[in-house]
Write a protein that holds these residues in place. Structure first.
Motif, PDB file in Angstrom:
ATOM      1  N   UNK A 140      62.804  64.151  44.706  1.00  6.60           N
ATOM      2  CA  UNK A 140      62.545  62.805  45.226  1.00  6.60           C
ATOM      3  C   UNK A 140      63.615  61.831  44.754  1.00  6.60           C
ATOM      4  N   UNK A 141      63.877  60.820  45.551  1.00 10.10           N
ATOM      5  CA  UNK A 141      64.806  59.775  45.140  1.00 10.10           C
ATOM      6  C   UNK A 141      64.005  58.580  44.653  1.00 10.10           C
ATOM      7  N   UNK A 142      64.629  57.772  43.822  1.00 12.64           N
ATOM      8  CA  UNK A 142      63.969  56.572  43.315  1.00 12.64           C
ATOM      9  C   UNK A 142      63.247  56.762  42.003  1.00 12.64           C
ATOM     10  N   UNK A 143      63.138  57.989  41.525  1.00 10.35           N
ATOM     11  CA  UNK A 143      62.517  58.249  40.231  1.00 10.35           C
ATOM     12  C   UNK A 143      63.046  59.566  39.684  1.00 10.35           C
ATOM     13  N   UNK A 144      62.961  59.693  38.388  1.00  7.07           N
ATOM     14  CA  UNK A 144      63.471  60.889  37.715  1.00  7.07           C
ATOM     15  C   UNK A 144      62.518  62.056  37.891  1.00  7.07           C
ATOM     16  N   UNK A 187      67.848  67.568  35.234  1.00 10.57           N
ATOM     17  CA  UNK A 187      67.226  66.276  35.518  1.00 10.57           C
ATOM     18  C   UNK A 187      68.026  65.514  36.560  1.00 10.57           C
ATOM     19  N   UNK A 188      67.312  64.868  37.481  1.00 14.23           N
ATOM     20  CA  UNK A 188      67.990  64.025  38.471  1.00 14.23           C
ATOM     21  C   UNK A 188      68.479  62.727  37.860  1.00 14.23           C
ATOM     22  N   UNK A 189      68.198  62.522  36.584  1.00 14.99           N
ATOM     23  CA  UNK A 189      68.733  61.345  35.900  1.00 14.99           C
ATOM     24  C   UNK A 189      70.251  61.454  35.776  1.00 14.99           C
ATOM     25  N   UNK A 417      76.680  52.787  40.638  1.00 13.95           N
ATOM     26  CA  UNK A 417      76.631  54.181  40.219  1.00 13.95           C
ATOM     27  C   UNK A 417      76.862  55.154  41.373  1.00 13.95           C
ATOM     28  N   UNK A 418      76.574  54.746  42.602  1.00 12.80           N
ATOM     29  CA  UNK A 418      76.845  55.625  43.736  1.00 12.80           C
ATOM     30  C   UNK A 418      78.314  55.989  43.838  1.00 12.80           C
ATOM     31  N   UNK A 454      71.529  56.873  36.045  1.00 15.94           N
ATOM     32  CA  UNK A 454      70.822  55.927  36.907  1.00 15.94           C
ATOM     33  C   UNK A 454      70.870  56.279  38.373  1.00 15.94           C
ATOM     34  N   UNK A 455      71.517  57.395  38.732  1.00 13.67           N
ATOM     35  CA  UNK A 455      71.622  57.757  40.141  1.00 13.67           C
ATOM     36  C   UNK A 455      70.242  58.000  40.753  1.00 13.67           C
TER      37      UNK A 455
END
Length: 525
Positions: A140-144, A187-189, A417-418, A454-455
């Protein structure tokens, strides 16, 4: 009075384990329709912790999991999925079931998948028959979100071709039906949520989710292969509902493929070790097993988890070539795999493995390339000689949204960050690099931490992913859409990150395709 705190669980605001950290509060396990399934945890004075204990048949095989529980006098509730703890008095199990759950049994709300999902074994045998069996899931995007990678776990000693690879042992529990495996935490972090992970449809541990996934995707997963249907197992993992109380789930990801397979081995399709006939033995089926944070890191700073993997006895393949089928053996020479494997239930280590009855390696699906994914199935970087405007209109609404996302892609507006992540992520993972690519692991971690921190909070990720998927390129949405809103702070940071990549023998996009080069403010004077 016990209160049920449930709505926040699905959003992940209660943490990775879906636990309410509040006195006189309770938690609930929910399905995707927000139905409360399991009231739990505290009466305001005491808190109970439950364990899923593995239960054996008379012949020593795994028959199921039973509920044991005891009073921890702690401030949280959790499930631990693993071996039994016989020293715990049975009275606590009855007290938990009767007093806290009101007589509800754990088996009433969660059923482990012990069915024969193929002719070759149950779900925990991790059988793979064809490429469509691997279902692609997007975080998911918007959260880790974190998930675990256990595919390279087994022996005490490190394996692979990178000297920085950590020890990832899989140790048998005393009863021999569960392996405690040390695995990578991803981690998506730090890594883009555009990078998919993969789940074997035959190895889904939750029976209800397995049935729903087969209904949606077909028994072989082919209906979901085109990406038009989101497999229910992906939603269950992304909302932390697959296994009650797990901090993460073990899946497959190729992001460390360069650490364990050389380019020559990949090209030659020499990517596995077959352990059949006399080499068949116990192995850990870690696909969709529950995993728990340990706070441990390897010497390079990578986070490690412990996963509780059911053990199966039979033929298997190891996801690395030229390995000893006995995870307790010291030799990794080619000849060692022909040695008789004498492992039994009292052996210390087993491999985390899977089984392809057709022989050969276990691979993710062919077809369209995956953006930001290293390895042969990933998309290439932006090609400055290709006319992407024939595919995507840079002046259209989609690109307008993408550029807006890049322009305000951080909680701190000055740090976009993008852009910094696109300038660093793909090249640091090996995309666009030559055969000599072999960076030091802690350098990779440092670069990704600086560039992509933060991505996971970046908005518009679905639009970014759509552009990259349509253009079939990695870390390229801002270039394809010709975004021009990089601020001076980000421009300087990109310049610095590019230089750090060069210092680490990583070729940045600037040197490959002339994009994301940044500007050094010192040169302006």
């Amino acid at each position: 009075m016990i209160r049920i705190l449930c709505l926040l669980m699905l959003s992940g605001l209660l943490g990775a384990s879906g636990v309410a950290h509040a006195l006189d509060a309770a938690c609930a396990i929910l399905d995707e329709d927000l139905n409360v399934k399991l009231p739990c945890v505290t009466d305001g004075t005491n808190t109970w912790s439950a364990n899923l204990g593995a239960v054996q048949n008379s012949d020593g095989t795994l028959s199921g999991f039973d509920l044991n529980s005891y009073n921890l006098l702690s401030d949280y509730f959790s499930f631990n999925y693993g071996g039994q703890q016989p020293e715990i008095p049975k009275i606590y199990s009855r007290r938990y079931s009767n007093h806290i759950l009101g007589g509800v049994r754990l088996n009433d709300v969660y059923a482990n998948n012990f069915t024969q999902t193929t002719l070759f074994g149950p779900a925990y045998a991790n059988v793979w028959l064809e490429q469509s069996n691997f279902l692609a899931c997007l975080p998911p995007s918007g959260r880790k979100i974190s998930y675990a990678l256990c595919y390279y776990s087994g022996p005490d000693q490190p394996t692979g071709n990178d000297p920085d690879n950590p020890s990832l042992p899989c140790e048998l529990s005393p009863d021999g039906i569960v392996a405690n495996c040390t695995c990578y935490e991803i981690s998506t972090e730090l890594l883009s949520p555009k990078i998919p992970y993969y789940v074997d449809i035959h190895a889904i541990s939750n029976l209800d989710i397995y049935n729903k996934t087969v209904e949606a995707c077909g028994e072989d997963g082919l209906k979901c292969a085109l990406g038009e249907i989101v497999p229910p197992v992906c939603d269950a993992i992304n909302t932390n509902l697959l296994v009650p109380g797990a901090d993460a789930i073990s899946v497959f990801s190729p992001i460390f493929i360069e650490n364990y397979l050389s380019p020559t081995e990949i090209v030659a399709d020499n990517t596995s070790t077959s352990c059949e006939s006399g080499d068949a033995a116990l192995y850990a089926g870690c696909m969709t097993a529950p995993c728990y944070t340990t706070g441990k890191k390897d010497a390079q700073g990578r986070d490690l988890m412990e996963c509780k993997c059911p053990v199966h006895n039979g033929p298997f393949q190891i996801g690395q070539p030229n390995q000893n089928c006995d995870a307790n053996g010291s030799s990794t020479e080619v000849a060692s795999k022909t040695e008789r494997n004498t492992r039994h239930i009292y052996s210390k280590n087993v491999w985390s493995a899977a089984y392809n009855p057709n022989g050969g390696p276990i691979t993710i699906p062919d077809g369209a390339c995956a953006p930001d994914l290293p390895g042969e199935h990933g998309c290439d970087l932006y090609d400055s000689g290709k006319d992407y405007a024939k595919i995507i209109n840079p002046d259209g609404a989609l690109c307008s949204k993408v550029c807006d996302s890049y322009g305000g892609s951080a909680e701190v507006p000055e740090n976009q960050v993008g852009y910094t992540c696109d300038a660093t992520l793909c090249t640091t993972l090996g995309i666009g690099q030559d055969d000599s690519f072999n960076p030091i692991a802690n350098v990779q971690i440092e670069l990704l931490s600086k560039a992509c921190n933060g991505i996971d909070k970046m908005s518009g990720m679905q639009q970014v992913l759509l552009v990259e998927a349509l253009a079939e390129c990695s870390c390229c949405a801002s270039q394809v859409c010709k975004c021009d809103n990089i601020n001076p702070t980000t421009d300087q940071e990109i310049y610095n990150l590019d230089q750090q990549q060069r210092d680490s023998n990583i070729e940045p996009q600037c040197d490959i395709n002339g994009t994301l080069c940044g500007t050094n403010a010192d040169d302006d004077g």
